[in-house]
Design an enzyme around this catalytic site. Sequence first.
Site, mmCIF file in Angstrom:
data_model
loop_
_atom_site.group_PDB
_atom_site.id
_atom_site.type_symbol
_atom_site.label_atom_id
_atom_site.label_comp_id
_atom_site.label_asym_id
_atom_site.label_seq_id
_atom_site.Cartn_x
_atom_site.Cartn_y
_atom_site.Cartn_z
ATOM 1 C CG PHE A 147 54.487 9.817 -44.703
ATOM 2 C CD1 PHE A 147 53.590 10.745 -45.212
ATOM 3 C CD2 PHE A 147 55.748 10.264 -44.325
ATOM 4 C CE1 PHE A 147 53.936 12.092 -45.335
ATOM 5 C CE2 PHE A 147 56.097 11.618 -44.440
ATOM 6 C CZ PHE A 147 55.191 12.522 -44.942
ATOM 7 C CG ASP A 232 61.357 5.766 -45.896
ATOM 8 O OD1 ASP A 232 62.096 6.177 -44.978
ATOM 9 O OD2 ASP A 232 60.506 6.493 -46.455
ATOM 10 C CE LYS A 261 60.395 12.433 -40.022
ATOM 11 N NZ LYS A 261 59.766 11.580 -41.010
HETATM 12 C C1 LIG Z 1 59.368 11.943 -42.429
HETATM 13 C C2 LIG Z 1 59.477 10.835 -43.402
HETATM 14 C C3 LIG Z 1 59.866 11.069 -44.726
HETATM 15 C C4 LIG Z 1 60.062 12.456 -45.299
HETATM 16 O O1 LIG Z 1 61.035 13.177 -44.619
HETATM 17 P P1 LIG Z 1 61.079 14.789 -44.784
HETATM 18 O O2 LIG Z 1 62.380 15.165 -44.128
HETATM 19 O O3 LIG Z 1 59.895 15.325 -44.071
HETATM 20 O O4 LIG Z 1 61.052 15.083 -46.234
HETATM 21 C C5 LIG Z 1 60.016 9.969 -45.544
HETATM 22 N N1 LIG Z 1 59.796 8.715 -45.108
HETATM 23 C C6 LIG Z 1 59.417 8.459 -43.839
HETATM 24 C C7 LIG Z 1 59.203 7.052 -43.401
HETATM 25 C C8 LIG Z 1 59.220 9.504 -42.935
HETATM 26 O O5 LIG Z 1 58.806 9.260 -41.703
#
Ligand SMILES: *Cc1c(COP(=O)(O)O)cnc(C)c1O
Length: 408
Positions: A147, A232, A261
């Site tokens: 994700f 990520d 986040k």
């Molecule tokens: C939440 C998330 C994203 C995307 O972040 P948004 O602020 O919702 O665009 C990307 N990578 C990971 C691992 C995430 O948990």
Amino acid sequence: MTAPAHARTSADLIRAEEPVLAHNYHPLPVVVARAEGAWVEDVEGRRYLDMLAGYSALNFGHRHPALIQAAHDQLDRLTLTSRAFHNDRLAEFAERLAALTGLDMVLPMNTGAEAVESGIKVARKWAYDVKGVPDGQATIVVAADNFHGRTTTIVSFSTDESARAGFGPFTPGFRIVPYNDLAALEEAVDETTAAVLIEPIQGEAGVIIPDAGYLTGVRELTRRKGCLFIADEIQSGLGRTGRTLAVEHESVVPDVLLLGKALGGGIVPVSAVVARREVMGVLGPGEHGSTFGGNPLAAAVGTAVVELLETGEFQRRADELGLVLREGLEALRGHGVTGFRARGLWAGVDVDPALGTGREISERLMREGILVKDTHGSTIRLAPPLTVTADELRSALGTLEKVLGQAG
Ligand SMILES: *Cc1c(COP(=O)(O)O)cnc(C)c1O
């Protein structure tokens, strides 16, 4: 606390959303009106322990006093300049974020998906300018069940049909390999590969933790084959796993780090690509940008977040409370819990499907004053603010035990 008079009940407000809000979410039927620390309160004044923490955007709890203070102070001085001009908050944010992560240069963005998109652009440009990949041929290797966000390019390399169906045509240039499989990665990476992009722990997939040695292996392989390692850490980073970064569990430093986040302290969207100088150096003026990226309010809050992490207190709490969490989940094994994966204050809990779907368990927990969110099928995720107390955590686990005991 003075609150505005709410003319409408939770039920009214939920009903009112239906005709006017896109139906791209299926929220639990709770309408939050205020919050502090690990607790939220709904329109009717019912209190809930927040065991989701905004998918880890609220690692420091709701309205952490130091973060609120930083935001208030900045609101009173300067909020936005655009990057057409310098602002007096951005240098310190970048300096301290780079120092915290052990990397050199920061590209400030807003949302997580933008950080991922920006990381992809940096990696492709690096592949053409530095590695010498023929124009238009760069590939990026990603993991199945990833994700990374919701843009059209990012869903192009998702393996989740509900995230992709109906949104093509898709961006080419991605290869998908199984997660936690170094042999598959070895085979997929070739002379066109700009980068390997993975989550050190797959959050949305159900808190999937790779085998010990996987991240070290990815680091070794990418270095040997001459491509970048992009981690990520938008969800796994910034204290959640008991370290500043999840890659620290294997003492690995990626070439490119994606943060988001919790970087915004639960107040404003703040994300960043943080990279080694040789990599970030490929970007020149006009080649990438964002109107809001690096705005002074975001920089002030982001700096205050980095300051909290510099104390080490939150990483330590996640580590210590993680023991309480694991102990509690271990006791539920065979009593409604069929398995779980946990690191720091973060767990994916597989509930016996006979007791209900993850959604149903989440709704029962909500009625008992605990907010969680299911991931896939019968998995629920637990990720409370790192400010939660051991007693609150034990009480939440007690409620989970009660709910699992009743279910079926
Ligand atoms: C939440 C998330 C994203 C995307 O972040 P948004 O602020 O919702 O665009 C990307 N990578 C990971 C691992 C995430 O948990």
